[in-house]
Scaffold this active site. Sequence first.
Site, short mmCIF file in Angstrom:
data_model
loop_
_atom_site.label_atom_id
_atom_site.label_comp_id
_atom_site.label_asym_id
_atom_site.label_seq_id
_atom_site.Cartn_x
_atom_site.Cartn_y
_atom_site.Cartn_z
N LYS A 149 5.19 6.37 -12.90
CA LYS A 149 6.58 6.55 -12.45
C LYS A 149 6.79 5.96 -11.07
CE LYS A 149 7.79 10.55 -10.47
NZ LYS A 149 8.42 10.49 -9.14
N ASN A 150 5.87 6.27 -10.14
CA ASN A 150 6.09 5.87 -8.75
C ASN A 150 5.82 4.39 -8.50
OD1 ASN A 150 6.94 8.40 -8.28
ND2 ASN A 150 5.10 9.08 -7.20
N ARG A 202 16.39 10.17 -5.62
CA ARG A 202 16.12 9.72 -4.25
C ARG A 202 15.56 8.31 -4.20
NH1 ARG A 202 13.14 10.64 -1.24
NH2 ARG A 202 14.33 10.77 0.68
N CYS A 210 15.46 17.33 -0.79
CA CYS A 210 15.16 17.86 -2.12
C CYS A 210 14.33 19.13 -1.91
CB CYS A 210 14.41 16.83 -2.96
SG CYS A 210 12.72 16.60 -2.41
N ARG A 250 13.21 15.00 3.53
CA ARG A 250 13.03 13.63 3.06
C ARG A 250 13.87 12.62 3.85
NH1 ARG A 250 10.99 14.03 -2.15
NH2 ARG A 250 10.11 11.95 -1.88
N PRO A 251 13.68 12.50 5.18
CA PRO A 251 14.47 11.54 5.97
C PRO A 251 14.17 10.09 5.54
CG PRO A 251 12.65 12.40 7.26
CD PRO A 251 12.67 13.20 5.99
N ILE A 252 15.05 9.18 5.94
CA ILE A 252 14.81 7.76 5.64
C ILE A 252 14.82 6.94 6.93
CG2 ILE A 252 15.74 7.86 3.29
CD1 ILE A 252 18.30 6.48 4.51
N ASP A 253 14.60 7.59 8.08
CA ASP A 253 14.66 6.88 9.36
C ASP A 253 13.69 5.70 9.42
OD1 ASP A 253 12.78 9.10 9.27
OD2 ASP A 253 12.28 8.61 11.34
N LEU A 254 12.52 5.85 8.79
CA LEU A 254 11.53 4.75 8.87
C LEU A 254 11.97 3.55 8.03
CD1 LEU A 254 8.23 6.83 8.69
CD2 LEU A 254 9.44 6.00 10.72
N ASP A 261 0.87 14.61 -4.30
CA ASP A 261 1.43 14.84 -5.64
C ASP A 261 0.45 15.54 -6.57
OD1 ASP A 261 3.31 11.72 -5.80
OD2 ASP A 261 3.63 13.59 -4.72
N ILE A 274 1.64 16.44 4.14
CA ILE A 274 2.65 15.39 4.00
C ILE A 274 4.06 15.97 4.01
CG2 ILE A 274 3.49 13.47 2.57
CD1 ILE A 274 0.68 12.97 3.61
N ARG A 316 11.28 14.28 -15.49
CA ARG A 316 11.38 13.18 -14.54
C ARG A 316 10.04 12.49 -14.33
NH1 ARG A 316 14.91 14.54 -9.37
NH2 ARG A 316 14.50 12.32 -9.21
C1 EPZ Z 1 6.72 8.73 -2.45
O1 EPZ Z 1 7.81 9.39 -1.86
C2 EPZ Z 1 6.61 9.31 -3.85
N1 EPZ Z 1 7.85 9.04 -4.61
C3 EPZ Z 1 6.37 10.81 -3.77
O2 EPZ Z 1 6.17 11.28 -5.11
C4 EPZ Z 1 5.09 11.06 -2.98
O3 EPZ Z 1 4.91 12.45 -2.84
C5 EPZ Z 1 5.20 10.41 -1.59
O4 EPZ Z 1 5.50 9.00 -1.74
C6 EPZ Z 1 3.92 10.54 -0.79
O5 EPZ Z 1 2.86 9.95 -1.49
C7 EPZ Z 1 8.02 7.81 -5.15
O6 EPZ Z 1 7.20 6.93 -5.00
C8 EPZ Z 1 9.30 7.61 -5.92
P1 EPZ Z 1 6.91 8.97 2.02
P2 EPZ Z 1 8.38 8.86 -0.42
O7 EPZ Z 1 7.98 8.10 2.56
O8 EPZ Z 1 8.26 7.39 -0.35
C9 EPZ Z 1 8.16 11.30 5.95
C10 EPZ Z 1 6.44 12.72 -6.94
O9 EPZ Z 1 6.19 13.92 -7.10
N2 EPZ Z 1 9.16 10.24 6.10
O10 EPZ Z 1 5.53 8.43 1.90
O11 EPZ Z 1 9.71 9.47 -0.21
C11 EPZ Z 1 8.46 12.19 4.75
O12 EPZ Z 1 9.37 13.20 5.10
C12 EPZ Z 1 7.09 12.25 -5.65
O13 EPZ Z 1 6.19 11.81 -7.78
C13 EPZ Z 1 9.90 10.17 7.28
O14 EPZ Z 1 9.73 10.98 8.18
O15 EPZ Z 1 7.35 9.52 0.58
C14 EPZ Z 1 7.10 12.73 4.40
O16 EPZ Z 1 6.82 13.81 5.27
C15 EPZ Z 1 7.38 13.41 -4.70
N3 EPZ Z 1 10.83 9.18 7.42
C16 EPZ Z 1 6.16 11.57 4.76
O17 EPZ Z 1 6.90 10.72 5.64
C17 EPZ Z 1 11.02 8.24 6.44
O18 EPZ Z 1 11.87 7.34 6.63
C18 EPZ Z 1 5.73 10.75 3.55
O19 EPZ Z 1 6.91 10.33 2.87
C19 EPZ Z 1 10.27 8.33 5.25
C20 EPZ Z 1 9.34 9.33 5.11
#
Ligand code: EPZ
Length: 427
Positions: free
Chosen positions: A22-23, A99, A123, A128-132, A313, A335, A405
């Site tokens: 999926k991911n 998302r 969620c 789940r911020p997107i600042d990065l 996960d 995480i 999902r």
């Molecule tokens: C991906 O989410 C996966 N989803 C998640 O799987 C997985 O848990 C996660 O990576 C970590 O491995 C998909 O690939 C669709 P991150 P993502 O950006 O990209 C923080 C599942 O169950 N962060 O690596 O959203 C964030 O809050 C799902 O299949 C920021 O601060 O995860 C978290 O604490 C759940 N700012 C950490 O980084 C940002 O702009 C890791 O998030 C982005 C993230």
Amino acid sequence: MDRIIIRGGNRLSGRIPISGAKNSALTLIPCALLTDEPLTLRNLPRLADIDSFQHLMNQFGVSTAIAGSRPEDFGRVMTLQATRITSTVAPYDIVRKMRASILVLGPLLARAGEATVSLPGGCAIGNRPIDLHLKVLEAMGADIEIAAGYVRASAPDGGLPGGTYSFPVVSVGATENALMAASLAQGTTILRNAAREPEIIDLCNLLVEMGADIEGIGTSDITIHGVPRLHGATYEVMPDRIEAGSYACAAAITGGDVDLVGARANEMDATLEALIEMGLHVEPYKKGVKVAANAPLKAVRLNTAPYPGLATDMQAQLMALLCKADGNSVLTETIFENRYMHVPELNRMGAHIDVDGHTAVVRGVDRLTGAPVMATDLRASMSLVIAGLAAEGQTELNRIYHLDRGYERLEEKLQAVGADIERVGGD
Ligand code: EPZ
């Protein structure tokens, strides 16, 4: 609303085919926006999120076609073609349901020079911020503004220049957006502390197949030399390492054995190491991984971490398994800030789990008892299925749209190895 009924106690044994990841699929699909040629993706899992993403791509004028596949087949072939992009807006009503829609930001920006994407919001597992995502695109030369709940991104007339960015926190999604945008940038982009998950490698492999010029694939320092255009490709999605790990836990909690057909051991080292430390027999082979529980489960200490560490996960599913281990286990979730929603439900099934901040102490118990339980998020739902498979009596899982999902035809796969599990229609 559908629900799942499990009557626990059966020992699971047999072969489980592992579906496409999926991911990975959710970052490969938006790559279609990067070219006007057809992109064909094979081994796409039949999941609600894939359907939602297909619908989102149609919003941008992308044609999508599912190749003929019999209902009994696992996976699907989808051909996407963005001949012309007719809209660059990802609306709230779609983004709020999925998302991963944020992953159209980079490709739209790179191909069309602009993108307007609804803020995804949080969620169950965190805000789940997107600042990065935004900072790395700004470092590449994008102009970003946030207004009325939307991100509006635009590139200079000549296209994104490219740039250098060091991630303060490893982010899978932000790395993916950056890779897709950088592939069509005017210049070179250097990403430091980039995510190294196998899904990132899958994305890089597809981009290279489409003509991208990427160095450092699989490492945390990636250099992307932008190219003027990318061409179409046909690509097979990698197997789902989290699905494979989830079914390993399901078999193990029943004292069973399972052949995870198609799983790649080298992409799930940390999970397999944890299972071996718990006393399971793990046997990787050319086309999959066999896992057998032929000894009592041992308590362990586990910390989630970015790849190659233990996948967050997998935390909920391993926790369910550890409910039946001898002794006290300690899990630390590093995480996400709220990824213990499964704990109250597991405790209602007779588990003894105490949570203190990011740490959960799981005291092993001799028996779990079936109960009506509530799914809150995708992986929490799976942990309740795993517990239900070993629980005495009946477990009824509600809100199973979460499961749909991330797990393709879960009941069929578990029924085939002996589980007493069925999906019943809502009233
Ligand atoms: C991906 O989410 C996966 N989803 C998640 O799987 C997985 O848990 C996660 O990576 C970590 O491995 C998909 O690939 C669709 P991150 P993502 O950006 O990209 C923080 C599942 O169950 N962060 O690596 O959203 C964030 O809050 C799902 O299949 C920021 O601060 O995860 C978290 O604490 C759940 N700012 C950490 O980084 C940002 O702009 C890791 O998030 C982005 C993230």
